[in-house]
Design a protein around this motif. Structure first.
Motif, PDB file in Angstrom:
ATOM      1  N   SER A 131     -15.232  36.269 -28.171  1.00  0.00           N
ATOM      2  CA  SER A 131     -13.883  36.704 -27.826  1.00  0.00           C
ATOM      3  C   SER A 131     -13.847  38.229 -27.852  1.00  0.00           C
ATOM      4  N   ARG A 132     -12.908  38.820 -27.113  1.00  0.00           N
ATOM      5  CA  ARG A 132     -12.819  40.282 -27.043  1.00  0.00           C
ATOM      6  C   ARG A 132     -11.572  40.749 -27.783  1.00  0.00           C
ATOM      7  N   ILE A 133     -11.743  41.734 -28.650  1.00  0.00           N
ATOM      8  CA  ILE A 133     -10.626  42.248 -29.440  1.00  0.00           C
ATOM      9  C   ILE A 133      -9.728  43.107 -28.556  1.00  0.00           C
ATOM     10  N   ALA A 134      -8.436  42.850 -28.623  1.00  0.00           N
ATOM     11  CA  ALA A 134      -7.476  43.598 -27.814  1.00  0.00           C
ATOM     12  C   ALA A 134      -7.396  45.050 -28.269  1.00  0.00           C
ATOM     13  N   GLU A 135      -7.122  45.932 -27.319  1.00  0.00           N
ATOM     14  CA  GLU A 135      -6.931  47.337 -27.646  1.00  0.00           C
ATOM     15  C   GLU A 135      -5.744  47.486 -28.590  1.00  0.00           C
ATOM     16  N   GLY A 136      -5.845  48.447 -29.490  1.00  0.00           N
ATOM     17  CA  GLY A 136      -4.795  48.659 -30.483  1.00  0.00           C
ATOM     18  C   GLY A 136      -5.074  47.978 -31.803  1.00  0.00           C
ATOM     19  N   PHE A 137      -6.082  47.087 -31.819  1.00  0.00           N
ATOM     20  CA  PHE A 137      -6.508  46.441 -33.063  1.00  0.00           C
ATOM     21  C   PHE A 137      -7.838  47.054 -33.499  1.00  0.00           C
ATOM     22  N   PRO A 138      -8.171  46.988 -34.796  1.00  0.00           N
ATOM     23  CA  PRO A 138      -9.475  47.514 -35.230  1.00  0.00           C
ATOM     24  C   PRO A 138     -10.609  46.882 -34.429  1.00  0.00           C
ATOM     25  N   GLY A 139     -11.483  47.734 -33.876  1.00  0.00           N
ATOM     26  CA  GLY A 139     -12.573  47.235 -33.049  1.00  0.00           C
ATOM     27  C   GLY A 139     -12.159  46.899 -31.638  1.00  0.00           C
ATOM     28  N   GLY A 140     -11.004  47.385 -31.205  1.00  0.00           N
ATOM     29  CA  GLY A 140     -10.475  47.067 -29.889  1.00  0.00           C
ATOM     30  C   GLY A 140     -11.482  47.322 -28.774  1.00  0.00           C
ATOM     31  N   GLY A 141     -11.627  46.346 -27.866  1.00  0.00           N
ATOM     32  CA  GLY A 141     -12.542  46.461 -26.744  1.00  0.00           C
ATOM     33  C   GLY A 141     -13.929  45.903 -26.999  1.00  0.00           C
ATOM     34  N   THR A 142     -14.245  45.575 -28.248  1.00  0.00           N
ATOM     35  CA  THR A 142     -15.577  45.030 -28.551  1.00  0.00           C
ATOM     36  C   THR A 142     -15.548  43.509 -28.474  1.00  0.00           C
ATOM     37  N   TRP A 143     -16.737  42.951 -28.245  1.00  0.00           N
ATOM     38  CA  TRP A 143     -16.886  41.499 -28.238  1.00  0.00           C
ATOM     39  C   TRP A 143     -17.147  41.014 -29.654  1.00  0.00           C
TER      40      TRP A 143
END
Length: 257
Positions: A131-143
């Motif tokens: 799953s991909r972390i949404a922008e604005g959350f810690p780690g945003g944009g990473t799988w």
């Protein structure tokens, strides 16, 4: 096991070492401690003794005064002598011993503590679900590995199955524990963060198109990947930690035992 009242229970984490005999050592895991380090000290082992994470046991209990407690018990054994099953029966420390709040340093920094369950999710073809972390959350944009925090009163496996469904739309069977680790981060400002992470194998027997089911959550995308594709992705710290413990091979995974 005593039923827990509807109010939110207190949260505790303990670590245990199987000795190969009838005894099981155990101690409370305090904020910032690594559960593996706790059991090495309990067993008089060297700091570099290899350990095997055997299981995570969730207990929903009451202390003698009626206070509800949610206890996560992380069970280890020395590598090479790990038994097939986790211990049965009541483990120490007891609910009464765990009831007092731990003493923390007297400063003003806020602290965030959590216990999270993550899945190394595969299908019959050996693909890996991320799953991909949404922008604005810690780690945003990473799988990331599907999973997340265990809610108060929720079993670690139930929590993981729920998270996999919410983040990817897949129905997975939670299998063996792969490893357990801790994460302690002290940023220059804001919360001091401490988490214990449990990584399980999860098998999806009938995979479908991966799609995010939760709305306005921390997951922006998800997908199935061939094992060779994963190395080229921008992975979260959690994903790197969990996947590092998967034995290299063709990526195929048998159903959980």
């Amino acid at each position: 096991m005593t039923a827990v009242p509807p109010e939110a229970p207190g949260r505790r984490v303990t670590a245990h070492l199987l000795t190969g005999g009838p005894s099981v050592l155990g101690a409370r895991v305090l904020f910032g401690q690594d559960p593996a380090d706790v059991v090495r000290e309990l067993g008089g082992l060297s700091p570099h003794t290899p350990l095997v994470a055997v299981d995570v046991l969730t207990e929903l209990v009451q202390a003698p005064d009626g206070t509800p407690l949610h206890v996560e018990r992380v069970v280890f054994a020395e590598a090479g002598i790990a038994p097939a099953d986790a211990p049965q029966g009541v483990l120490a420390p007891s609910a009464a011993e765990l009831l007092p709040e731990e003493e923390l340093p007297e400063d003003t920094r806020p602290r965030l503590r959590r216990f999270a369950s993550y899945g190394i999710v595969t299908d019959p073809a050996g693909r890996i679900l991320l799953s991909r972390i949404a922008e604005g959350f810690p780690g945003g944009g990473t799988w990331h590995l599907p999973g997340g925090g265990v809610d108060a009163g929720e079993d670690v496996r139930t929590a993981l199955r729920r998270e996999v469904a919410e983040e990817t739309g897949q129905d997975g069977e939670v299998g063996e524990l792969v490893t357990a680790a801790s994460h302690h981060r002290v940023p220059p400002t804001g919360y001091e963060i401490y988490a214990v992470w449990a990584f399980f194998r999860v098998y999806v027997a009938n995979p479908g198109p991966a799609r995010v089911m939760e709305e306005n959550g921390s997951t922006s995308d998800c997908g199935w990947f061939e094992p060779g594709e994963v190395a080229g992705l921008h992975l979260s710290t959690t994903a790197r930690r969990g996947l590092a413990h998967v034995v290299a091979g063709d990526g195929r995974s048998a159903p959980p035992r």
